[in-house]
Design an enzyme around this catalytic site. Structure first.
Site, PDB file in Angstrom:
ATOM      1  N   ARG A  50       0.850  -1.153  -0.042  1.00  0.00           N
ATOM      2  CA  ARG A  50       0.029  -0.047  -0.151  1.00  0.00           C
ATOM      3  C   ARG A  50       0.745   1.457  -0.099  1.00  0.00           C
ATOM      4  NH1 ARG A  50      -4.612  -0.689   4.271  1.00  0.00           N
ATOM      5  NH2 ARG A  50      -2.890  -1.404   5.414  1.00  0.00           N
ATOM      6  N   ASP A  93      -4.199  -1.637  -3.343  1.00  0.00           N
ATOM      7  CA  ASP A  93      -4.899  -1.812  -2.020  1.00  0.00           C
ATOM      8  C   ASP A  93      -5.573  -3.514  -2.141  1.00  0.00           C
ATOM      9  OD1 ASP A  93      -6.288  -1.937   0.263  1.00  0.00           O
ATOM     10  OD2 ASP A  93      -7.765  -0.017  -0.323  1.00  0.00           O
ATOM     11  N   LYS A 156       4.126 -18.449   8.003  1.00  0.00           N
ATOM     12  CA  LYS A 156       3.651 -18.762   9.221  1.00  0.00           C
ATOM     13  C   LYS A 156       3.172 -17.354  10.041  1.00  0.00           C
ATOM     14  CE  LYS A 156       6.026 -19.441  12.953  1.00  0.00           C
ATOM     15  NZ  LYS A 156       6.839 -18.403  13.640  1.00  0.00           N
ATOM     16  N   ASP A 185       7.495 -23.382   6.715  1.00  0.00           N
ATOM     17  CA  ASP A 185       8.104 -23.436   7.886  1.00  0.00           C
ATOM     18  C   ASP A 185       9.592 -23.330   7.400  1.00  0.00           C
ATOM     19  OD1 ASP A 185       9.648 -24.331  10.227  1.00  0.00           O
ATOM     20  OD2 ASP A 185       7.929 -25.362  10.861  1.00  0.00           O
ATOM     21  N   HIS A 186      10.157 -22.000   7.602  1.00  0.00           N
ATOM     22  CA  HIS A 186      11.571 -21.850   7.256  1.00  0.00           C
ATOM     23  C   HIS A 186      12.679 -22.838   7.757  1.00  0.00           C
ATOM     24  CE1 HIS A 186      12.237 -19.248  10.757  1.00  0.00           C
ATOM     25  NE2 HIS A 186      13.563 -19.494  10.510  1.00  0.00           N
ATOM     26  N   LYS A 190      16.375 -25.315   6.287  1.00  0.00           N
ATOM     27  CA  LYS A 190      17.766 -24.958   6.514  1.00  0.00           C
ATOM     28  C   LYS A 190      18.669 -26.362   6.166  1.00  0.00           C
ATOM     29  CE  LYS A 190      16.663 -22.186  10.819  1.00  0.00           C
ATOM     30  NZ  LYS A 190      17.398 -21.063  10.838  1.00  0.00           N
ATOM     31  N   GLU A 224      17.361 -18.831  21.785  1.00  0.00           N
ATOM     32  CA  GLU A 224      17.485 -17.863  21.135  1.00  0.00           C
ATOM     33  C   GLU A 224      18.128 -16.635  22.162  1.00  0.00           C
ATOM     34  OE1 GLU A 224      15.034 -16.527  17.619  1.00  0.00           O
ATOM     35  OE2 GLU A 224      13.329 -17.280  19.235  1.00  0.00           O
ATOM     36  N   ASP A 243       4.854 -20.000  18.623  1.00  0.00           N
ATOM     37  CA  ASP A 243       5.902 -19.287  17.914  1.00  0.00           C
ATOM     38  C   ASP A 243       6.785 -20.209  17.416  1.00  0.00           C
ATOM     39  OD1 ASP A 243       6.909 -16.797  16.495  1.00  0.00           O
ATOM     40  OD2 ASP A 243       8.372 -17.058  17.815  1.00  0.00           O
ATOM     41  N   HIS A 248       8.545 -25.145  14.173  1.00  0.00           N
ATOM     42  CA  HIS A 248       9.912 -25.409  13.837  1.00  0.00           C
ATOM     43  C   HIS A 248      10.273 -26.745  14.887  1.00  0.00           C
ATOM     44  CE1 HIS A 248       9.601 -21.841  11.937  1.00  0.00           C
ATOM     45  NE2 HIS A 248      10.081 -20.968  13.094  1.00  0.00           N
ATOM     46  N   LYS A 348      13.302 -17.097  24.707  1.00  0.00           N
ATOM     47  CA  LYS A 348      13.999 -15.834  23.920  1.00  0.00           C
ATOM     48  C   LYS A 348      14.761 -15.529  25.078  1.00  0.00           C
ATOM     49  CE  LYS A 348      11.420 -14.944  20.298  1.00  0.00           C
ATOM     50  NZ  LYS A 348      11.752 -14.941  18.992  1.00  0.00           N
ATOM     51  N   LYS A 353      22.558 -18.552  21.918  1.00  0.00           N
ATOM     52  CA  LYS A 353      21.877 -18.737  20.621  1.00  0.00           C
ATOM     53  C   LYS A 353      22.362 -20.304  20.205  1.00  0.00           C
ATOM     54  CE  LYS A 353      21.352 -17.641  15.784  1.00  0.00           C
ATOM     55  NZ  LYS A 353      19.973 -17.613  15.356  1.00  0.00           N
TER      56      LYS A 353
HETATM   57  C1  BG6 Z   1      10.359 -17.565  13.619  1.00  0.00           C
HETATM   58  C2  BG6 Z   1       9.674 -16.954  14.728  1.00  0.00           C
HETATM   59  O1  BG6 Z   1       9.530 -18.363  13.031  1.00  0.00           O
HETATM   60  O2  BG6 Z   1      11.483 -17.966  13.844  1.00  0.00           O
HETATM   61  C3  BG6 Z   1      10.787 -16.053  15.541  1.00  0.00           C
HETATM   62  O3  BG6 Z   1       8.483 -16.184  14.725  1.00  0.00           O
HETATM   63  C4  BG6 Z   1      12.206 -16.726  15.609  1.00  0.00           C
HETATM   64  O4  BG6 Z   1      10.326 -15.689  16.971  1.00  0.00           O
HETATM   65  C5  BG6 Z   1      12.491 -17.231  14.559  1.00  0.00           C
HETATM   66  O5  BG6 Z   1      13.079 -15.748  16.094  1.00  0.00           O
HETATM   67  C6  BG6 Z   1      13.829 -18.329  14.583  1.00  0.00           C
HETATM   68  O6  BG6 Z   1      14.365 -18.165  13.204  1.00  0.00           O
HETATM   69  P1  BG6 Z   1      15.912 -18.626  12.937  1.00  0.00           P
HETATM   70  O7  BG6 Z   1      15.980 -18.938  11.601  1.00  0.00           O
HETATM   71  O8  BG6 Z   1      16.661 -17.321  13.615  1.00  0.00           O
HETATM   72  O9  BG6 Z   1      16.078 -19.598  14.015  1.00  0.00           O
END
Ligand code: BG6
Length: 502
Positions: A50, A93, A156, A185-186, A190, A224, A243, A248, A348, A353
């Site tokens: 937008r 829009d 997601k 689901d990223h 990986k 994280e 989340d 994941h 978190k 990490k």
């Molecule tokens: C996302 C979550 O799907 O994955 C985030 O919404 C999280 O809160 C993230 O930080 C973590 O992804 P990665 O690839 O950094 O482990």
């Protein structure tokens, strides 16, 4: 110079084109695919949003995103100009039905120009509440009737609970065929996650011992060190369980626990994964307190910097009960895993990490060795580090050199970085798969719903019982004490990964 088959001509429409995901992840990923010559010979990327942008300003904005977030450093950036010739912006829009016609016109124009009918990909990188209405409008376009060439990608969170996920699935499957829907689901993109299948099924060493006869328990950690990163508005209605665990972590668990696929066909792999989810023992509401622990961070210090508590974050209510940490103990009721606990945790602002999976093997009998040899005895352990370390470690016993039979646990490590410094980001893999129409690494409707089913009893119980001890952990720690108690009750402790010495 790479020689591989590129995907067919494609147009990618990115809804949320002026948003954060596109800026940080999608455009940098597409740019890297371009550098590696994975983009089709003919392609166009159209950001939809937008916000008002001239194509020129839009490109400059995305270029900044590449500079900040792309894995390729400045010296390779000479190709910007070439890449951005393929990038355009369409101010639209999403709520205005008539404007969708402009999408059709754009596709027709490209089709004439290229002389081929391209793949048309709609990537919905927008707030979840906008997904249904955009999908609805897209579904009415004639374009979408082409099941083999038109696809829709959904980010997601996929729903907020089982019911809303089911409704969203019903809406999407009413408009598109399942093979057109790519639910992201990223984590599945990986490299280190995909390698779990290679490790398990391309080696004769592991599979014979990959079961309850040899494995004592399994741990999955996704810790994280970052906090909310300005996402309070979203996170406050989500929490760690929704989340990270629903998607994941359960997907990692499926990769570790699934049976061997008969082929690498998308549906075959997904069938095997969904079998795992369906075999997870439902946690009874009255047992939730024994199987799951939630946490929320208070104010404190993180690596020398002062950080505010969760309840003081922007977008968060001062009495918030949202979990920023979750730990759960699951059992999988099937022949392979009966009685083997799977401990999972995520949080978190944790001390470090680290995402890793640990397979803890049962103790080997020590009786043959002198008693002093047994003192430093440790059972075998296989650790699969997903990130930021990317390695696989096997711990075994070795004789300490010398005249006595003394044993030491030693590690053998396979490190990706040593073997290949060219590791694509998850979004590169996933975007390429979408262009190629390969849905293996994407969530099927039933997978998403089964995953929701697994966590619903915990979610519902947590929602109805107000936590008495929030905030219950400090930043830069390993989460609440109750989480240590959860695993200690079974005689185990959480395994934190020491960074591998290089
Ligand atoms: C996302 C979550 O799907 O994955 C985030 O919404 C999280 O809160 C993230 O930080 C973590 O992804 P990665 O690839 O950094 O482990």
């Amino acid at each position: 110079m790479q020689h591989h088959k590129r995907p067919p001509a494609s147009i990618l429409f990115i809804f949320g084109g002026s948003g954060d995901l596109n800026y940080r992840k999608l455009t940098p990923a597409l740019y890297n695919l371009f550098l590696d010559e994975w983009m089709p010979d003919r392609f166009a990327i159209v950001g939809i949003g937008r916000t008002e942008y001239s194509s020129e300003n839009y490109r400059a904005h995305l270029q900044e995103g590449i500079e900040k977030f792309s894995r390729r450093k400045a010296e390779e950036n000479g190709h910007y100009k070439e890449f951005f010739e393929h990038v355009n912006y369409l101010q639209l829009d999403a709520g205005d039905i008539a404007s969708y016609q402009r999408i059709t016109e754009y596709v027709q124009q490209k089709e004439t120009e290229w002389g081929v009918h391209p793949n048309v990909i709609f990537y919905l990188a927008v707030a979840p509440q906008l997904v249904p209405s955009i999908a609805q409008e897209l579904g009415t376009l004639n374009l979408c009737k082409d099941k083999s060439a038109t696809r829709i990608v959904i980010e997601k969170p996929f729903g907020h609970d089982l019911e809303s996920a089911h409704e969203l699935n019903a809406l999407l499957t009413g408009l598109f065929a399942e093979e057109q829907i790519f639910r992201i689901d990223h984590y599945l993109g990986k490299e280190t996650v995909q390698n779990i299948l290679a490790l398990r099924f391309a080696n004769a060493l592991f599979e014979p011992v990959w079961n309850r006869h040899y494995i004592d328990h399994i741990q999955i950690t996704a810790a994280e060190s970052v906090g909310l990163e300005g996402r309070g508005g979203y996170y406050e209605h989500s929490g760690a369980l929704r989340d990270m665990v629903q998607n994941h972590i359960l997907q990692l668990l499926c990769m570790v626990a699934m049976e061997a696929p008969v082929s690498f066909d998308a549906n075959e792999i997904r069938n095997k994964k969904v079998d795992v989810l369906n075999a997870i023992r439902p946690i009874r509401r009255e047992d939730v307190h024994e199987s799951a622990v939630r946490g929320q961070y208070g104010a404190g210090w993180m690596k020398g910097k002062q950080v505010t508590g969760y309840r003081e974050e922007k977008g968060v209510t001062p009495q918030s009960n949202t979990d920023t940490y979750a730990a759960v103990k699951f059992f999988i009721d099937n022949w392979r895993w009966q009685g083997v606990p799977f401990y999972v945790r995520t949080g978190k602002l944790m001390h470090q990490k680290s995402t890793h999976v640990t397979i803890q093997f049962k103790e080997a009998p020590t009786f043959a060795f002198p008693s002093e040899a047994a003192e430093s005895w440790r059972s075998n352990r296989l650790t699969i580090s997903i990130q930021p370390e990317m390695d696989i470690r096997i711990r075994f016993q070795a004789k300490r050199p010398g005249q006595t039979m003394t044993l030491d646990p030693v590690n053998m490590t396979f490190n990706y970085e040593g073997s290949d410094d060219h590791t694509p980001e998850a979004y590169e893999t996933l975007l390429l798969d979408v262009m190629e129409g390969d849905a293996t690494l994407f969530m099927r409707a039933d997978q998403v719903e089964s995953a929701w089913k697994v966590i619903m009893p915990i979610l519902e119980t947590w929602e109805t019982r107000i936590p008495q001890d929030f905030p219950n952990y400090v930043p830069d720690s390993w989460g609440p004490e109750d989480a240590d108690a959860l695993i200690a009750r079974d005689g185990h402790s959480w395994i934190n990964l020491p960074p591998e010495k290089k």
